[in-house]
Design a protein around this motif. Structure first.
Motif, PDB file in Angstrom:
ATOM      1  N   UNK A  66      -0.830   3.872 169.825  1.00 46.68           N
ATOM      2  CA  UNK A  66      -1.940   4.974 168.873  1.00 46.68           C
ATOM      3  C   UNK A  66      -1.225   4.832 167.588  1.00 46.68           C
ATOM      4  N   UNK A  67      -2.486   5.125 166.165  1.00 51.04           N
ATOM      5  CA  UNK A  67      -2.151   4.841 164.797  1.00 51.04           C
ATOM      6  C   UNK A  67      -2.032   6.224 164.780  1.00 51.04           C
ATOM      7  N   UNK A  68      -1.718   6.826 163.876  1.00 52.48           N
ATOM      8  CA  UNK A  68      -1.771   7.865 162.804  1.00 52.48           C
ATOM      9  C   UNK A  68      -2.479   7.893 161.651  1.00 52.48           C
ATOM     10  N   UNK A  69      -3.792   8.564 161.664  1.00 51.01           N
ATOM     11  CA  UNK A  69      -4.848   7.807 160.727  1.00 51.01           C
ATOM     12  C   UNK A  69      -4.284   8.373 159.205  1.00 51.01           C
ATOM     13  N   UNK A  70      -2.961   9.364 159.285  1.00 54.49           N
ATOM     14  CA  UNK A  70      -2.432  10.173 158.111  1.00 54.49           C
ATOM     15  C   UNK A  70      -1.988   9.516 156.936  1.00 54.49           C
ATOM     16  N   UNK A  88      -8.975   7.342 172.694  1.00 51.06           N
ATOM     17  CA  UNK A  88      -9.620   8.350 172.045  1.00 51.06           C
ATOM     18  C   UNK A  88      -8.416   8.324 170.642  1.00 51.06           C
ATOM     19  N   UNK A  89      -8.244   8.834 169.606  1.00 49.16           N
ATOM     20  CA  UNK A  89      -8.340   9.611 168.771  1.00 49.16           C
ATOM     21  C   UNK A  89      -6.880   9.996 168.676  1.00 49.16           C
ATOM     22  N   UNK A  90      -6.009   9.940 167.722  1.00 50.69           N
ATOM     23  CA  UNK A  90      -4.964  10.649 167.646  1.00 50.69           C
ATOM     24  C   UNK A  90      -5.580  12.741 167.933  1.00 50.69           C
ATOM     25  N   UNK A  91      -4.749  12.795 168.817  1.00 51.08           N
ATOM     26  CA  UNK A  91      -5.290  15.103 168.672  1.00 51.08           C
ATOM     27  C   UNK A  91      -4.765  15.266 167.249  1.00 51.08           C
ATOM     28  N   UNK A  92      -3.753  15.289 166.299  1.00 47.08           N
ATOM     29  CA  UNK A  92      -3.144  15.813 165.434  1.00 47.08           C
ATOM     30  C   UNK A  92      -4.002  15.068 164.725  1.00 47.08           C
ATOM     31  N   UNK A  93      -4.372  14.423 164.565  1.00 48.64           N
ATOM     32  CA  UNK A  93      -5.309  13.767 163.582  1.00 48.64           C
ATOM     33  C   UNK A  93      -6.328  14.820 162.834  1.00 48.64           C
ATOM     34  N   UNK A  95      -5.834  18.083 162.287  1.00 48.07           N
ATOM     35  CA  UNK A  95      -4.099  19.084 160.790  1.00 48.07           C
ATOM     36  C   UNK A  95      -4.108  18.188 159.539  1.00 48.07           C
ATOM     37  N   UNK A  96      -4.730  17.213 159.803  1.00 41.75           N
ATOM     38  CA  UNK A  96      -4.754  16.229 158.394  1.00 41.75           C
ATOM     39  C   UNK A  96      -5.542  16.873 157.182  1.00 41.75           C
ATOM     40  N   UNK A  97      -5.105  18.022 156.417  1.00 39.74           N
ATOM     41  CA  UNK A  97      -6.179  18.213 155.751  1.00 39.74           C
ATOM     42  C   UNK A  97      -5.617  17.873 154.295  1.00 39.74           C
ATOM     43  N   UNK A  98      -6.644  17.303 153.630  1.00 36.24           N
ATOM     44  CA  UNK A  98      -6.120  16.821 152.488  1.00 36.24           C
ATOM     45  C   UNK A  98      -7.298  17.252 151.337  1.00 36.24           C
TER      46      UNK A  98
END
Length: 416
Positions: A66-70, A88-93, A95-98
């Motif tokens: 898997x890859x982390x979008x952050x 599917x996408x990484x479930x913790x992505x 929480x990546x708020x910018x």
């Protein structure tokens, strides 16, 4: 007999003394089953229920990448995941708020954002650090290039950033829309930090002095409230005495036959704290006149003793013949005597406070912290007006207030 035999045959296991209930529940359940090997559902209170294992197939898990979008470097990681969630996408992505840092063009900077104290390169460097560190201005100040650019404080950086954000919001907003313009007061922030630093750098002596002053201020406020309450009670007593005397004069002058019944309701109400308020017996049935001569329960024992002593000094019988006129006159006399007693007590309290203030003034005059006492005149109510000229002495050394218990009328009379 059969039921009693069955109940006696069943063995009852009691929890040993000294063993907690939770520990005993781990050994046996109510059905004397062995403890479960797996965690079970505990919705039925303290009873341990066996784990419910189904006969369906277990969902397969796979070791997948898997890859982390952050991350923007495209790093690949691996972890265990259910086979149904593959792709599917990484479930913790989520929480990546910018933070959305605004971007300005060259034309906008030259027209609206130009400042003589800031160059464009320095402003670009500030906004680049704001994007990298998500507006954490303490970190931005630490990473700021103070060698290439001018040395700035955290308040200067925040003021420049929010000033540009407010300008861009005003420029790009559509006409007629409600704007939420960010405002930052750098001067207020500097003063706040300076005050906080002074508060942090206090010595233990200064902290103790401040706590002492706060306690003295609370004492002064409580005494002030007590004095205001006493003055209100005294004013109530004075007004009650005036109203009762006026009512007696009006009753004596006016004939009894021509008095209408409506005037009784229109009489000014006497405060409940003044005199004695005797109950009205308006219930049906026979009542005794002597019952109307009994003092109500609201009158305290101290007032009753003082009332009896005053009646004995006046030579009035404590239990007179209860005729209609005598009952009315006796109750009015006792009410007036109680009112007189309360006025004497209030007068004694005022005399005590005046005496204590006089001693305080003499102590301050001897210390040389205040000037002489001059009598300016009298007030319309007959009281003397005093004015104290304060000197240039230190206010901390002056006596703040006086604590003491007021004297009672009996003790004042004994002193005299």
């Amino acid at each position: 007999q059969k039921k009693s035999k069955k109940s006696s045959e069943t063995l009852t296991f009691k929890r040993p003394e000294g063993m907690h209930r939770e520990v005993y529940a781990l050994l046996y359940s109510d059905k004397k089953d062995a403890p479960p090997l797996l965690p079970s559902d505990t919705t039925q209170g303290y009873r341990t229920v066996k784990a419910k294992l189904g006969s369906k197939k277990v969902r397969p898990w796979k070791w997948m990448p898997f890859t982390n979008p952050a991350r923007k470097d495209g790093a690949m990681f691996y972890h265990w995941r259910r086979a149904a969630e593959e792709g599917k996408d990484y479930p913790f992505a989520r929480f990546n708020k910018t933070v959305q840092v605004p971007v300005y063009s060259e034309q906008e900077y030259q027209m609206y954002l130009h400042d003589d104290a800031w160059t464009k390169a320095e402003t670009d460097h500030l906004f680049d650090l704001a994007r990298r560190f998500d507006l954490r201005f303490v970190v931005i100040h630490d990473r700021y290039d103070h060698q290439q650019f001018k040395k700035r404080s955290v308040e200067d950086l925040k003021e420049r950033y929010y000033h540009i954000c407010a300008k861009l919001t005003n420029i790009r907003a559509a006409p007629g829309t409600d704007l939420k313009i960010p405002v930052f007061d750098a001067g207020h922030e500097r003063r706040r930090k300076e005050q906080l630093e002074r508060l942090y750098n206090r010595t233990p002596e200064q902290v103790a002095e401040e706590e002492y002053l706060i306690q003295e201020l609370r004492k002064i406020e409580t005494r002030k409230k007590e004095r205001e309450k006493r003055t209100q009670d005294l004013q109530k007593l004075i007004t009650a005495a005036d109203t009762t005397t006026e009512q007696r004069r009006a009753e004596r002058k006016a004939p009894k036959k021509k008095l209408p019944q409506k005037k009784e309701t229109e009489k000014p109400a006497v405060p409940e704290t003044a005199g004695i308020k005797f109950p009205d017996f308006k219930s049906a049935g026979v009542t005794l006149r002597s019952q109307r001569m009994k003092l109500p329960s609201s009158v305290g024992q101290k007032k009753i003793k003082a009332l009896e002593q005053m009646l004995m000094e006046l030579g009035v019988d404590l239990n007179p013949m209860p005729t209609e006129e005598i009952v009315q006159m006796f109750n009015e006399l006792r009410s007036d005597l109680v009112l007189l007693y309360e006025l004497k007590q209030a007068f004694a309290n005022c005399e005590y406070e005046l005496q204590m203030l006089r001693h305080r003034y003499e102590a301050l005059a001897k210390a040389g912290s205040i000037g002489p006492l001059s009598v300016e005149g009298t007030h319309p109510d007959g009281q003397a007006g005093l004015s104290i000229e304060e000197g240039k002495g230190d206010a901390k050394d002056q006596i703040i207030d006086v604590v003491g218990a007021p004297l009672t009328p009996n003790s004042v009379r004994r002193k005299v």
